[in-house]
Each structure stands twice: as C-alpha cells, then as structure tokens.
Design a protein around this motif. Structure first.
Motif, PDB file in Angstrom:
ATOM      1  N   ARG A   1       0.841  -1.186   0.000  1.00 48.42           N
ATOM      2  CA  ARG A   1       0.000   0.000   0.000  1.00 48.42           C
ATOM      3  C   ARG A   1       0.883   1.244   0.000  1.00 48.42           C
ATOM      4  O   ARG A   1       1.800   1.341   0.810  1.00 48.42           O
ATOM      5  CB  ARG A   1      -0.902   0.022   1.236  1.00 48.42           C
ATOM      6  CG  ARG A   1      -1.977  -1.039   1.198  1.00 48.42           C
ATOM      7  CD  ARG A   1      -2.818  -1.017   2.453  1.00 48.42           C
ATOM      8  NE  ARG A   1      -3.913  -1.972   2.358  1.00 48.42           N
ATOM      9  CZ  ARG A   1      -4.767  -2.241   3.340  1.00 48.42           C
ATOM     10  NH1 ARG A   1      -4.646  -1.611   4.507  1.00 48.42           N
ATOM     11  NH2 ARG A   1      -5.739  -3.112   3.170  1.00 48.42           N
ATOM     12  N   LEU A   2       0.559   2.152  -0.885  1.00 40.60           N
ATOM     13  CA  LEU A   2       1.283   3.418  -0.949  1.00 40.60           C
ATOM     14  C   LEU A   2       0.352   4.548  -0.523  1.00 40.60           C
ATOM     15  O   LEU A   2      -0.827   4.552  -0.901  1.00 40.60           O
ATOM     16  CB  LEU A   2       1.780   3.702  -2.366  1.00 40.60           C
ATOM     17  CG  LEU A   2       3.107   3.078  -2.798  1.00 40.60           C
ATOM     18  CD1 LEU A   2       2.994   1.554  -2.862  1.00 40.60           C
ATOM     19  CD2 LEU A   2       3.534   3.626  -4.151  1.00 40.60           C
ATOM     20  N   THR A   3       0.860   5.480   0.236  1.00 43.69           N
ATOM     21  CA  THR A   3       0.061   6.675   0.514  1.00 43.69           C
ATOM     22  C   THR A   3      -0.106   7.414  -0.816  1.00 43.69           C
ATOM     23  O   THR A   3       0.716   7.237  -1.729  1.00 43.69           O
ATOM     24  CB  THR A   3       0.754   7.594   1.525  1.00 43.69           C
ATOM     25  OG1 THR A   3       2.018   7.995   0.995  1.00 43.69           O
ATOM     26  CG2 THR A   3       0.945   6.899   2.866  1.00 43.69           C
ATOM     27  N   PRO A   4      -1.148   8.227  -0.945  1.00 42.93           N
ATOM     28  CA  PRO A   4      -1.353   8.937  -2.220  1.00 42.93           C
ATOM     29  C   PRO A   4      -0.128   9.742  -2.641  1.00 42.93           C
ATOM     30  O   PRO A   4       0.225   9.753  -3.827  1.00 42.93           O
ATOM     31  CB  PRO A   4      -2.547   9.846  -1.917  1.00 42.93           C
ATOM     32  CG  PRO A   4      -3.319   9.101  -0.865  1.00 42.93           C
ATOM     33  CD  PRO A   4      -2.278   8.439  -0.012  1.00 42.93           C
ATOM     34  N   SER A   5       0.536  10.381  -1.689  1.00 40.77           N
ATOM     35  CA  SER A   5       1.698  11.185  -2.079  1.00 40.77           C
ATOM     36  C   SER A   5       2.855  10.299  -2.519  1.00 40.77           C
ATOM     37  O   SER A   5       3.594  10.641  -3.453  1.00 40.77           O
ATOM     38  CB  SER A   5       2.130  12.112  -0.940  1.00 40.77           C
ATOM     39  OG  SER A   5       2.432  11.392   0.225  1.00 40.77           O
ATOM     40  N   ALA A   6       3.014   9.147  -1.886  1.00 45.49           N
ATOM     41  CA  ALA A   6       4.064   8.219  -2.306  1.00 45.49           C
ATOM     42  C   ALA A   6       3.744   7.658  -3.690  1.00 45.49           C
ATOM     43  O   ALA A   6       4.639   7.502  -4.530  1.00 45.49           O
ATOM     44  CB  ALA A   6       4.202   7.086  -1.291  1.00 45.49           C
ATOM     45  N   ASP A   7       2.469   7.369  -3.925  1.00 49.42           N
ATOM     46  CA  ASP A   7       2.057   6.830  -5.219  1.00 49.42           C
ATOM     47  C   ASP A   7       2.355   7.836  -6.338  1.00 49.42           C
ATOM     48  O   ASP A   7       2.872   7.468  -7.395  1.00 49.42           O
ATOM     49  CB  ASP A   7       0.560   6.499  -5.174  1.00 49.42           C
ATOM     50  CG  ASP A   7       0.098   5.794  -6.432  1.00 49.42           C
ATOM     51  OD1 ASP A   7       0.652   4.711  -6.733  1.00 49.42           O
ATOM     52  OD2 ASP A   7      -0.788   6.321  -7.121  1.00 49.42           O
ATOM     53  N   THR A   8       2.046   9.097  -6.063  1.00 48.61           N
ATOM     54  CA  THR A   8       2.329  10.143  -7.053  1.00 48.61           C
ATOM     55  C   THR A   8       3.829  10.252  -7.303  1.00 48.61           C
ATOM     56  O   THR A   8       4.278  10.361  -8.447  1.00 48.61           O
ATOM     57  CB  THR A   8       1.795  11.505  -6.539  1.00 48.61           C
ATOM     58  OG1 THR A   8       0.394  11.377  -6.318  1.00 48.61           O
ATOM     59  CG2 THR A   8       2.066  12.613  -7.542  1.00 48.61           C
ATOM     60  N   ALA A   9       4.603  10.202  -6.207  1.00 49.98           N
ATOM     61  CA  ALA A   9       6.053  10.320  -6.338  1.00 49.98           C
ATOM     62  C   ALA A   9       6.620   9.168  -7.163  1.00 49.98           C
ATOM     63  O   ALA A   9       7.490   9.372  -8.014  1.00 49.98           O
ATOM     64  CB  ALA A   9       6.704  10.367  -4.961  1.00 49.98           C
ATOM     65  N   VAL A  10       6.104   7.968  -6.917  1.00 49.27           N
ATOM     66  CA  VAL A  10       6.585   6.800  -7.663  1.00 49.27           C
ATOM     67  C   VAL A  10       6.254   6.953  -9.150  1.00 49.27           C
ATOM     68  O   VAL A  10       7.081   6.666 -10.019  1.00 49.27           O
ATOM     69  CB  VAL A  10       5.960   5.513  -7.084  1.00 49.27           C
ATOM     70  CG1 VAL A  10       6.117   4.355  -8.054  1.00 49.27           C
ATOM     71  CG2 VAL A  10       6.613   5.167  -5.745  1.00 49.27           C
ATOM     72  N   SER A  11       5.056   7.449  -9.438  1.00 49.54           N
ATOM     73  CA  SER A  11       4.654   7.639 -10.841  1.00 49.54           C
ATOM     74  C   SER A  11       5.543   8.654 -11.551  1.00 49.54           C
ATOM     75  O   SER A  11       5.732   8.582 -12.761  1.00 49.54           O
ATOM     76  CB  SER A  11       3.196   8.111 -10.904  1.00 49.54           C
ATOM     77  OG  SER A  11       2.352   7.171 -10.305  1.00 49.54           O
ATOM     78  N   ASP A  12       6.059   9.592 -10.771  1.00 46.80           N
ATOM     79  CA  ASP A  12       6.892  10.649 -11.364  1.00 46.80           C
ATOM     80  C   ASP A  12       8.367  10.264 -11.479  1.00 46.80           C
ATOM     81  O   ASP A  12       9.157  11.020 -12.036  1.00 46.80           O
ATOM     82  CB  ASP A  12       6.786  11.932 -10.529  1.00 46.80           C
ATOM     83  CG  ASP A  12       5.395  12.562 -10.641  1.00 46.80           C
ATOM     84  OD1 ASP A  12       4.670  12.204 -11.599  1.00 46.80           O
ATOM     85  OD2 ASP A  12       5.034  13.385  -9.783  1.00 46.80           O
ATOM     86  N   LEU A  13       8.742   9.111 -10.918  1.00 48.80           N
ATOM     87  CA  LEU A  13      10.156   8.709 -10.972  1.00 48.80           C
ATOM     88  C   LEU A  13      10.580   8.450 -12.411  1.00 48.80           C
ATOM     89  O   LEU A  13       9.806   7.896 -13.207  1.00 48.80           O
ATOM     90  CB  LEU A  13      10.392   7.435 -10.145  1.00 48.80           C
ATOM     91  CG  LEU A  13      10.364   7.548  -8.630  1.00 48.80           C
ATOM     92  CD1 LEU A  13      10.504   6.162  -7.999  1.00 48.80           C
ATOM     93  CD2 LEU A  13      11.464   8.479  -8.120  1.00 48.80           C
ATOM     94  N   ARG A  14      11.786   8.819 -12.721  1.00 48.49           N
ATOM     95  CA  ARG A  14      12.347   8.583 -14.051  1.00 48.49           C
ATOM     96  C   ARG A  14      13.786   8.063 -13.895  1.00 48.49           C
ATOM     97  O   ARG A  14      14.421   8.302 -12.880  1.00 48.49           O
ATOM     98  CB  ARG A  14      12.387   9.887 -14.867  1.00 48.49           C
ATOM     99  CG  ARG A  14      11.012  10.489 -15.161  1.00 48.49           C
ATOM    100  CD  ARG A  14      10.237   9.639 -16.177  1.00 48.49           C
ATOM    101  NE  ARG A  14       8.934  10.219 -16.472  1.00 48.49           N
ATOM    102  CZ  ARG A  14       7.814   9.971 -15.780  1.00 48.49           C
ATOM    103  NH1 ARG A  14       7.858   9.149 -14.727  1.00 48.49           N
ATOM    104  NH2 ARG A  14       6.671  10.510 -16.123  1.00 48.49           N
ATOM    105  N   GLY A  15      14.248   7.377 -14.905  1.00 52.02           N
ATOM    106  CA  GLY A  15      15.656   6.983 -14.945  1.00 52.02           C
ATOM    107  C   GLY A  15      16.019   5.963 -13.874  1.00 52.02           C
ATOM    108  O   GLY A  15      15.241   5.055 -13.560  1.00 52.02           O
ATOM    109  N   ARG A  16      17.200   6.135 -13.303  1.00 54.61           N
ATOM    110  CA  ARG A  16      17.700   5.124 -12.364  1.00 54.61           C
ATOM    111  C   ARG A  16      16.873   4.993 -11.096  1.00 54.61           C
ATOM    112  O   ARG A  16      16.672   3.879 -10.601  1.00 54.61           O
ATOM    113  CB  ARG A  16      19.165   5.412 -12.030  1.00 54.61           C
ATOM    114  CG  ARG A  16      20.082   5.014 -13.201  1.00 54.61           C
ATOM    115  CD  ARG A  16      21.537   5.177 -12.857  1.00 54.61           C
ATOM    116  NE  ARG A  16      21.958   4.308 -11.764  1.00 54.61           N
ATOM    117  CZ  ARG A  16      23.220   4.219 -11.337  1.00 54.61           C
ATOM    118  NH1 ARG A  16      24.157   4.928 -11.928  1.00 54.61           N
ATOM    119  NH2 ARG A  16      23.533   3.428 -10.342  1.00 54.61           N
ATOM    120  N   PRO A  17      16.375   6.094 -10.537  1.00 60.79           N
ATOM    121  CA  PRO A  17      15.494   5.904  -9.371  1.00 60.79           C
ATOM    122  C   PRO A  17      14.269   5.065  -9.721  1.00 60.79           C
ATOM    123  O   PRO A  17      13.828   4.225  -8.926  1.00 60.79           O
ATOM    124  CB  PRO A  17      15.101   7.337  -8.994  1.00 60.79           C
ATOM    125  CG  PRO A  17      16.187   8.195  -9.548  1.00 60.79           C
ATOM    126  CD  PRO A  17      16.638   7.516 -10.802  1.00 60.79           C
TER     127      PRO A  17
END
Lengths: 140, 168
Positions: free
Chosen positions: A7-23
């Motif tokens: 389970r991801l908090t909404p803010s964590a979910d958004t952050a994960v969706s925005d990850l690019r590249g090596r992260p």
C-alpha cells in the motif's frame, strides 16, 4: 510469489509515478522485493526523536531518493518516496562535530526488521501508539 | 521581540512558591520511597492505587512548572556543564536546532525542555558508544531527525495515519 500486500500513501504513489531513470529502475526492483520479503527488503530502521526505534524504515534508491516504509501484518506501507538532500546536514555536522563527513551518509544502519523481527513498535497503528519500545536501539 | 520578565519582587514570590512546591514534591517522593521500603510487609499496590499516586506526583509537578513558567532559560555555561560538553558545542547545537533557545533572551539562554530531551538522547548514546563512538550514533540520530522532519515525510505519515492508500 508475493506474501505481502503493498500500500502506498497517495503522495508516495504520485512520487513513484513521477520517478524517471535510475530511481525508477531501482523502484521497479524494490517493489517486488517488498512484496516478497516485507521489512527484510526495506533498508534500515530509523531512530525516533527520543532515541528509541522509530516505526519507520528507510531504503535508499539511486542518488538522494529515499523510500520510507512501515509495516502491519502482511502489509507493507510505503509512506513516502522523495529526495532527502542531507548534504547540508552532513556538511554542518562535519564542520561542527567533526563527524560524518559530506557524502559518508548515515553510518549505522540497523536492519529494518530488527533482531526480534518486525515489528518492535506494535503491529498496528493503534498498537504503535500505546506500545512502549522495550529497548533502546542504540544499546547493543 | 524581547520577553517580558517579572520584576525582582515577583521573582522572589515565584521562587518561594516553587520552593514550596519542590518541598512538597520531595515529601511525596520520600513517602513513596518509605512505602516501597516496607512493601514486603504490605499487600502490593493495585494498579489503580499506583496510578493515583503517580497522578498526585504529576499534579505537583504541573503546579511547579506553572509556578516557574517565566521566560528564563539555562545559560550556555549551565547547559554545557549539564551535558558535559564545551560551551562552543552548546552554541553549535543551538545553531543546529538540536537545542532550542529562549526567544528574546540575551545573552543566549537554552530552553530547559530541549536540554532535558537532548540529555536523554546523549545519555543513551554515550552509554552505548563510549569515547568517540557516541558521536557517530548522534550523527545517525540527527540524520533521522532531519529526515522525519521533512515536509514530504510528514505529509506521507499523515496520510498513513488517516488510512489513505493506493493498493499496488
């Protein structure tokens, strides 16, 4: 096979969706590991403000990216995914206390699960609120 | 803005009241110690009785703190002695935010509660990591405190506390 729900908090979910590249690639590897291994894949345990165990763990992704998690039975909660720019913190510490020079990062990284397994701070949110930590993480 | 200080006469009254409360607290604690010393001859305290006694001590402590609720902190020298560090270290920790200063006080004074909090952490760290080792543990503590104070961390934690999630 996944043994934990993720389970991801909404803010964590958004952050994960925005990850690019090596992260993003690091997260792609971490996600199945968290589902399969729970706290064993979650990095190191943080310290609370009073020096006892925090209820949260920290896993490093590429660069300054951090994944903060906590756990309930069978559930991995990803609380936050963000960059922690601690260079300034370490720079100050390096100058003022003569410790932890820039780039060395946090030297002590106790396992997220702990010696007695997860959790040492209560199995649920309510439990964590009322359960005192039985030992100091700094006392070894 | 400079804090308004009580006048000397008022400070004397505050000190007298605080002394009175401290005496009462000491007597209460002595009584509890005496009770413990003869406990083997008495039935054990029930949880409710024990809780009532703690409440009594807590009330006394609250009263003492109310009496002493004046904007006066601990001098840097006093803080250094209490923490067993040098005065420059105390000043550095004030800059770091590890210790809080009392607003409007010059020369700088240390907020007593922040001193006690840090003293507790240092005591734990020092016992576990003698000599220079303890400073590494302090580094970990500072790192984690910084991390958990980040706005994104607080936001995520609040969402978690409210039970908000996306299942993946």
């Amino acid at each position: 096979m996944a043994s934990h729900r993720l389970r991801l908090t909404p803010s964590a979910d958004t952050a994960v969706s925005d990850l690019r590249g090596r992260p993003a690639a690091d997260w792609s590897r971490l996600e199945p590991e968290l589902k399969a291994q729970g706290c064993r894949a979650a990095g190191y345990r943080l310290l609370a403000a009073d020096g006892s165990w925090s209820a949260y763990c920290c896993k490093h992704l590429y660069g300054k990216w951090r994944v903060i998690s906590t756990f309930e039975p069978g559930i991995v909660w990803v609380i936050a995914v963000a960059e922690h720019d601690c260079a300034e913190l370490y720079k100050r510490l390096s100058h003022e206390l003569g410790i932890a020079g820039v780039g060395r990062g946090r030297e002590q990284k106790p396992a997220c699960c702990g010696e007695a397994g997860w959790p040492t701070t209560g199995t649920t949110r309510a439990g964590r609120a009322i359960t005192s930590v039985p030992h100091s993480p700094l006392r070894r | 803005m400079a804090a308004t200080l009580p006048k000397p006469r008022q400070l004397q009254r505050i000190a007298a009241l605080a002394h009175l409360d401290a005496e009462e607290l000491r007597i209460e604690i002595e009584n509890e110690q005496a009770t413990i010393n003869v406990a083997s001859d008495l039935p054990a305290l029930t949880l409710a009785e024990f809780s009532a006694r703690l409440d009594s001590l807590a009330r006394l402590t609250d009263r003492l703190l109310q009496t002493l609720d004046v904007p006066i902190g601990i001098t840097v020298e006093q803080a250094a002695e209490r923490l067993d560090v040098t005065t420059p270290t105390v000043r550095k920790w004030l800059k770091e935010g590890l210790l809080r200063r009392v607003e409007g006080r010059k020369p700088i004074e240390v907020d007593p509660r922040s001193l006690i909090e840090l003293q507790r952490v240092l005591a734990t760290v020092r016992v576990s990591f003698p000599a220079r080792q303890w400073s590494k543990a302090l580094s970990a503590y500072l790192h984690d405190r910084d991390l958990q104070g980040q706005a994104w961390f607080v936001k995520g934690r609040d969402e978690f506390e409210r039970g908000e999630f996306v299942e993946r």
